[in-house]
Design a protein around this motif. Structure first.
Motif, PDB file in Angstrom:
ATOM      1  N   ASP A 202       0.821  -1.197   0.000  1.00  0.00           N
ATOM      2  CA  ASP A 202       0.000   0.000   0.000  1.00  0.00           C
ATOM      3  C   ASP A 202       0.865   1.261   0.000  1.00  0.00           C
ATOM      4  OD1 ASP A 202      -1.804   1.958   0.291  1.00  0.00           O
ATOM      5  OD2 ASP A 202      -2.810   1.118   2.037  1.00  0.00           O
ATOM      6  N   LEU A 205       0.150   4.472   2.911  1.00  0.00           N
ATOM      7  CA  LEU A 205       0.211   4.309   4.363  1.00  0.00           C
ATOM      8  C   LEU A 205       0.348   5.672   5.024  1.00  0.00           C
ATOM      9  CD1 LEU A 205       2.611   1.259   4.806  1.00  0.00           C
ATOM     10  CD2 LEU A 205       0.158   1.292   5.144  1.00  0.00           C
ATOM     11  N   ARG A 206      -0.221   5.798   6.237  1.00  0.00           N
ATOM     12  CA  ARG A 206      -0.129   7.056   6.990  1.00  0.00           C
ATOM     13  C   ARG A 206       1.248   7.164   7.640  1.00  0.00           C
ATOM     14  NH1 ARG A 206      -5.412   8.846   7.806  1.00  0.00           N
ATOM     15  NH2 ARG A 206      -6.529   8.170   5.950  1.00  0.00           N
ATOM     16  N   HIS A 208       2.251   7.465  10.669  1.00  0.00           N
ATOM     17  CA  HIS A 208       2.532   6.632  11.847  1.00  0.00           C
ATOM     18  C   HIS A 208       2.702   5.163  11.468  1.00  0.00           C
ATOM     19  CE1 HIS A 208      -1.816   6.068  11.565  1.00  0.00           C
ATOM     20  NE2 HIS A 208      -1.712   5.034  12.367  1.00  0.00           N
ATOM     21  N   GLU A 209       2.050   4.761  10.370  1.00  0.00           N
ATOM     22  CA  GLU A 209       2.223   3.378   9.924  1.00  0.00           C
ATOM     23  C   GLU A 209       3.610   3.181   9.297  1.00  0.00           C
ATOM     24  OE1 GLU A 209      -2.019   1.840   8.509  1.00  0.00           O
ATOM     25  OE2 GLU A 209      -1.494   3.753   7.629  1.00  0.00           O
ATOM     26  N   GLN A 271      -0.363  15.928   9.274  1.00  0.00           N
ATOM     27  CA  GLN A 271      -0.251  14.652   9.977  1.00  0.00           C
ATOM     28  C   GLN A 271       1.165  14.503  10.532  1.00  0.00           C
ATOM     29  OE1 GLN A 271      -1.780  11.366   7.750  1.00  0.00           O
ATOM     30  NE2 GLN A 271      -3.808  12.247   7.690  1.00  0.00           N
TER      31      GLN A 271
END
Lengths: 523, 148
Positions: A202, A205-206, A208-209, A271
């Motif tokens: 993916d 991903l954010r 934090h991921e 973010q």
């Protein structure tokens, strides 16, 4: 552990309302002087959204075509900001600006270097923003402050991850080269795309991921970067701000050892993991210092009656008339060419002073911070006021109260028909006058970089950080305000965000401690 | 008699005689039932006061993304199905018509798992209550669609 409202009376020497940078340093300063301190915070605020860089004041001579300006010291830059903007908190506190070095040193020491500031007699550090612009900052999280381009001394490598579009390293390197050329710095920037996430399914991903995956396998990250390094010698490697969810220090040390190159992180954009790291570090430090943190909201006991309503506002809203929030501006040209919905209010200063005094003398209450499903309180035209909170809450007894509630994000300033300070109903000042429900279009500008008066809205203070009433008298000599809730500062325009929070927070904590030491018990 | 006159006479007959008689003696749907018959198939459901309050609460979201970073369910449900709790106030709460397309995600999420994310929301969006409400609203949308 974060506490919550439990029904019993909350007794403390110093009550700090707000748990961002300003509230945290106010609490730590008062605690250091031996007082019992309680921080009540509703949720996380703007500190958790910050980039990880910490501004005190930018060089006033810096221009887009001359990013380094006159290369003045941080202290001089703050003094010049005070001269340039007479309504800025630095201007109000100009006689105490000599305490700025002490406040910054206090912040660095209290956070054990997690928040690192340069010496105020030195010039600002020069960081590379996520947009490829040069950002002057007095310091920041240690992993970010280490990315000072003025001390890079050679080629700077900007690390990106192929398949992860969060940072486009080659593009950022090109932008950085243009920016440093304008600044007249002898630096080269190269983009380095490593393959750490090549097999990641993916790409969206954010942060934090991504950080979680990097933390899990630092050795593979080192190998991945090593493979991508160019032939030429790299003096400084700038990583995306994704190296850790909690503390990037260990990762940075591991990378430096593994690669043999100085490493740092870029400041974050949206973010922001560094912002969350800073918030968590502050909360951990508060608890370590023996400061109680309570998740809740402070309000004034409804039994004290309604907050006095500004005369002009009350006069314009008839019992049968519309609420202020639905008031349509008549588009009458005001002084200065703008449009005004309501004339400047003339609030009854004596009544408001009595209200604040009564609140300070045992009228404060605490309730849980469960989010309400009901819409924000609306001005009740038949009662001529905002409805009081329904909950009775837990009584608070405090010798001094520090308001560090932030601005719009933190909830220290709300717009409900007119701009409000929601706890004490202190007057909110914009552009040198108290807001009385003026059309918001008057306070904002179309161009982002133009003067945005709405962002300067806030509580006005005297040189002792005590909030002022409409007659410019102080609301209470036991009530102090600091940080984002102060009027006159626009962090984006003035470049004084976390630095101002540290400075005013420190001064407010000291002032509260001095007030208690100087006499006057609980109300 | 011209077609124009015949047409108008027919419309007049319907308006003055047939329609009033139908309203008195016929079985016409009214109120919510009529609304659901007309709009239910499109996924539109009535919006009572409770829904309006919840929509206003969801409107407090400023898209800061803090909640996503404390969303334990992110990654546990397939990413193509669910991409973070901030979707609840930013997208799922916006339109009941589109809600049916998000049913897989809404059915999969556990509202109680949002307590931590809710506690740090700067603008106090009630994420737990919002998730419960969305599950309920999805049920109502389906019901409306089935009736239609």
């Amino acid at each position: 552990m974060i506490g919550s409202a439990d029904g019993a009376s909350l007794r403390t020497d110093v009550l700090v309302i707000g748990g961002g940078a300003a509230g945290a340093f106010a609490a730590l300063a008062a605690r250091e002087r031996g007082y019992e301190v309680t921080v009540v915070r509703r949720a996380w605020g703007a500190t958790a959204l910050s980039s990880g860089a910490a501004d005190v004041a930018p060089d006033p001579q810096a221009l887009p075509g001359l990013p380094l300006g006159g290369r003045q010291s941080i202290l001089d830059a703050a003094a010049q900001l005070a001269l340039r903007r007479p309504d800025h908190p630095y201007a109000i506190l100009r006689e105490r600006l000599f305490l700025l070095p002490e406040a910054l040193a206090f912040a660095s020491a209290q956070t054990s270097g997690v928040l690192a500031f340069g010496a105020p007699e030195e010039e600002n550090r020069l960081l590379l923003s996520p947009l490829g612009l040069l950002k002057p900052a007095a310091g920041g999280l240690d992993s970010i402050a280490a990315g000072d381009l003025l001390r890079a001394g050679g080629t700077v490598g900007i690390v990106g991850f192929d398949r992860i579009p969060l940072i486009d390293a080659p593009l950022l390197a090109r932008a950085a080269e243009e920016a440093v050329a304008l600044a007249g710095l002898d630096l080269r920037a190269v983009g380095i795309e490593c393959d750490f996430f090549r097999h990641q399914e993916d790409p969206l991903l954010r942060p934090h991921e991504l950080a979680e995956r990097l933390e899990r396998d630092p050795e593979r990250l080192i190998e991945s970067v090593r493979r991508a390094l160019p032939q030429e010698a790299i003096a400084l490697l700038l990583f995306p701000p994704l190296l850790s969810r909690v503390d990037a220090g260990e990762m940075i040390r591991g990378l430096q050892e593994g690669l043999g190159i100085r490493c740092a992180e870029l400041p974050a954009g949206r973010q922001s993991l560094p912002g969350i790291r800073l918030q968590r570090a502050l909360e951990a430090r508060l608890q370590q210092a023996g400061i109680r943190i309570v998740a809740g909201e402070v309000f004034v006991d409804p039994a004290l009656g309604p907050a006095p309503v500004p005369e002009a506002v009350a006069g314009l809203v008839s019992p049968a008339g519309p609420a202020l929030s639905t008031f349509v501006p008549p588009h009458v040209p005001a002084e200065g060419g703008g449009f005004t919905a309501l004339p400047p209010p003339r609030p009854p200063a004596d009544a408001l002073a009595a209200y604040v005094r009564a609140a300070m003398e045992g009228g404060l209450r605490l309730r849980g911070s469960e989010p309400s499903i009901l819409p924000a309180a609306r001005f009740d035209p038949s009662a001529g006021r905002f409805p009081p909170p329904a909950a009775q809450g837990q009584p608070i007894e405090a010798q001094a109260v520090i308001l560090a509630t932030g601005k719009f994000i933190g909830g220290g300033v709300r717009r409900e028909g007119l701009l409000r300070e929601p706890i004490f109903d202190l007057p909110i000042w914009v552009r040198g006058r108290i807001d009385g429900g003026r059309w918001l279009g008057d306070w904002t500008a179309h161009e982002l970089r133009d003067e945005q008066h709405a962002m300067r809205a806030g509580v006005r203070i005297d040189e002792g950080l005590r909030p002022l009433l409409p007659d410019e008298g102080t609301a209470s000599d036991r009530l102090f305000a600091c940080g984002g809730v102060l009027a006159g500062n626009d962090p984006a325009q003035d470049g004084a965000g976390i630095g101002l929070a540290v400075f005013t927070g420190y001064l407010a904590g000291v002032a509260a401690a001095d007030r208690i030491a100087g006499g006057g018990g609980r109300g | 008699m011209s077609a124009w006159i015949r047409g108008n006479l027919y419309l007049g007959w319907r308006a003055v005689v047939v329609h009033p008689l139908r309203r008195i003696f016929g079985k016409t749907l009214r109120g919510k039932a009529s609304f659901l018959r007309n709009y239910g198939p499109e996924g539109l459901v009535p919006t009572p006061l409770g829904d309006k309050a919840m929509l206003a609460a969801a409107g407090r979201c400023i898209s800061c993304g803090l909640c996503d970073q404390l969303d334990g369910q992110l990654g546990q449900v397939a990413r193509s199905t669910y991409d973070g709790v901030s979707l609840l106030p930013r997208q799922y709460a916006r339109s009941s018509v589109e809600l049916l397309h998000a049913r897989e995600a809404i059915e999969a999420i556990d509202p109680e798992a949002y307590r931590e994310a809710e506690a740090i929301c700067p603008t106090r969006v009630p994420l737990v209550a919002l998730a419960i409400w969305l599950k309920d609203r999805l049920g109502r949308s389906r019901e409306g669609g089935a009736r239609g």
